[in-house]
Design a protein around this motif. Structure first.
Motif, mmCIF file in Angstrom:
data_model
loop_
_atom_site.group_PDB
_atom_site.id
_atom_site.type_symbol
_atom_site.label_atom_id
_atom_site.label_comp_id
_atom_site.label_asym_id
_atom_site.label_seq_id
_atom_site.Cartn_x
_atom_site.Cartn_y
_atom_site.Cartn_z
ATOM 1 N N ASP A 87 5.983 71.912 -43.837
ATOM 2 C CA ASP A 87 4.765 71.101 -43.953
ATOM 3 C C ASP A 87 4.826 69.883 -43.041
ATOM 4 O O ASP A 87 3.832 69.522 -42.394
ATOM 5 N N GLU A 88 5.999 69.236 -42.989
ATOM 6 C CA GLU A 88 6.118 68.057 -42.125
ATOM 7 C C GLU A 88 5.963 68.439 -40.654
ATOM 8 O O GLU A 88 5.281 67.741 -39.888
ATOM 9 N N LEU A 89 6.567 69.565 -40.257
ATOM 10 C CA LEU A 89 6.452 69.997 -38.868
ATOM 11 C C LEU A 89 5.006 70.329 -38.509
ATOM 12 O O LEU A 89 4.552 70.037 -37.393
ATOM 13 N N ASP A 90 4.275 70.940 -39.452
ATOM 14 C CA ASP A 90 2.851 71.213 -39.213
ATOM 15 C C ASP A 90 2.090 69.914 -38.961
ATOM 16 O O ASP A 90 1.266 69.824 -38.036
ATOM 17 N N VAL A 91 2.368 68.901 -39.792
ATOM 18 C CA VAL A 91 1.682 67.609 -39.660
ATOM 19 C C VAL A 91 2.082 66.918 -38.356
ATOM 20 O O VAL A 91 1.231 66.380 -37.640
ATOM 21 N N VAL A 92 3.381 66.916 -38.047
ATOM 22 C CA VAL A 92 3.868 66.254 -36.826
ATOM 23 C C VAL A 92 3.265 66.907 -35.590
ATOM 24 O O VAL A 92 2.804 66.213 -34.667
ATOM 25 N N LYS A 93 3.271 68.222 -35.565
ATOM 26 C CA LYS A 93 2.713 68.934 -34.401
ATOM 27 C C LYS A 93 1.232 68.591 -34.217
ATOM 28 O O LYS A 93 0.784 68.293 -33.103
ATOM 29 N N THR A 94 0.466 68.626 -35.315
ATOM 30 C CA THR A 94 -0.959 68.314 -35.237
ATOM 31 C C THR A 94 -1.177 66.864 -34.827
ATOM 32 O O THR A 94 -2.047 66.559 -33.999
ATOM 33 N N SER A 95 -0.381 65.958 -35.388
ATOM 34 C CA SER A 95 -0.521 64.530 -35.096
ATOM 35 C C SER A 95 -0.261 64.237 -33.622
ATOM 36 O O SER A 95 -1.030 63.524 -32.964
ATOM 37 N N PHE A 96 0.816 64.812 -33.094
ATOM 38 C CA PHE A 96 1.121 64.590 -31.681
ATOM 39 C C PHE A 96 0.055 65.206 -30.783
ATOM 40 O O PHE A 96 -0.310 64.642 -29.756
ATOM 41 N N ALA A 97 -0.440 66.381 -31.178
ATOM 42 C CA ALA A 97 -1.460 67.051 -30.367
ATOM 43 C C ALA A 97 -2.732 66.211 -30.301
ATOM 44 O O ALA A 97 -3.363 66.086 -29.238
ATOM 45 N N LEU A 98 -3.122 65.607 -31.443
ATOM 46 C CA LEU A 98 -4.351 64.825 -31.484
ATOM 47 C C LEU A 98 -4.202 63.477 -30.791
ATOM 48 O O LEU A 98 -5.126 62.994 -30.127
ATOM 49 N N SER A 99 -3.049 62.840 -30.956
ATOM 50 C CA SER A 99 -2.888 61.479 -30.449
ATOM 51 C C SER A 99 -2.372 61.406 -29.016
ATOM 52 O O SER A 99 -2.632 60.435 -28.305
ATOM 53 N N ALA A 100 -1.628 62.436 -28.595
ATOM 54 C CA ALA A 100 -1.013 62.341 -27.271
ATOM 55 C C ALA A 100 -1.138 63.607 -26.442
ATOM 56 O O ALA A 100 -1.061 63.540 -25.211
ATOM 57 N N GLY A 101 -1.303 64.730 -27.089
ATOM 58 C CA GLY A 101 -1.268 66.005 -26.379
ATOM 59 C C GLY A 101 -2.216 66.115 -25.209
ATOM 60 O O GLY A 101 -1.814 66.471 -24.086
ATOM 61 N N ASP A 102 -3.486 65.788 -25.434
ATOM 62 C CA ASP A 102 -4.489 65.914 -24.366
ATOM 63 C C ASP A 102 -4.181 64.984 -23.197
ATOM 64 O O ASP A 102 -4.311 65.362 -22.023
#
Length: 236
Positions: A87-102
């Motif tokens: 669950d934490e990895l799902d949240v971390v991956k999504t968080s990084f994608a939204l805040s920095a990924g693009d």
């Protein structure tokens, strides 16, 4: 062979054996014309033997029940650990994608990453809480993957912190009117050159983290499913 006492046919068989044994004793007593005192001695002796075997069986059954309960409790603890990490990895991956990924993916190779990202001092609360329990995971490859993935994320966060400092300096020069690498100021030139070079580390770090995270999430999903199936069998 272990007898399944949940099966009613085994209880019927046990009752039949007891009655047959009593009938056999009765026939033996009649054949030898045993008196009451002799019968009493036989009954006492047989009762003592039965009591001994019953005590042994009850002790073994209790031990097996306690061990089974302990095994189920250990597997439930392991299940909670793996589910929490996933669950934490799902949240971390999504968080990084939204805040920095693009921002990271849209920056061309050879260019600096032009953004400042707020970073928590403790970005992995679940992992930090469970780190001392990673050793209970029996799959050594999964343990290594968990540690390697979180280590990779921590290195990437350090990379982002360095980028934050570099971008602040570059952004400060721009605000002061410096013309990026065209400036004749050697300090300005070095800051822009270092920032651009570090952009490659940011892009590579992000890509490596995403790949490692995706692989670990799938590994955890499979491990969780396998463990849930084991628990169904254990509880059945």
């Amino acid at each position: 062979m272990k007898i399944d006492w949940k099966d009613k046919t085994n209880w019927v068989g046990a009752v039949f054996v007891i009655f047959f044994f009593l009938f056999l004793l009765n026939r033996i007593g009649n054949y030898f014309d045993l008196d009451k005192s002799t019968w009493a001695g036989w009954v006492q002796a047989i009762g003592s033997i039965v009591a001994i075997f019953a005590a042994i069986y009850i002790s073994q059954y209790q031990h097996q029940s306690d061990r089974k309960r302990d095994v189920i409790a250990e597997k439930n603890q392991l299940l909670r650990l793996m589910q929490s990490l996933k669950d934490e990895l799902d949240v971390v991956k999504t968080s990084f994608a939204l805040s920095a990924g693009d921002n990271i993916k849209s920056t061309p190779d050879g260019e600096g990453v032009p953004f400042y990202m707020e970073l928590s001092d403790r970005p992995f609360m679940v992992y930090s809480s469970y780190v001392t329990q990673i050793g209970i995971i029996p799959d050594s490859e999964l343990r290594r993957d968990i540690i390697a993935t979180y280590t990779r994320f921590n290195i990437f966060i350090l990379t982002l912190k360095i980028n934050n400092g570099m971008f602040n300096r570059v952004d400060g020069w721009l605000r002061d009117g410096a013309l990026m690498e065209k400036s004749e100021n050697p300090i300005v030139q070095k800051d822009f050159r270092d920032w651009k070079a570090h952009g490659n580390a940011v892009r590579q770090g992000y890509s490596a983290c995403v790949d490692a995270c995706d692989g670990l999430i799938e590994y955890l999903k499979k491990s969780i499913t396998d463990l849930q199936n084991e628990l169904k069998i254990d509880k059945g």
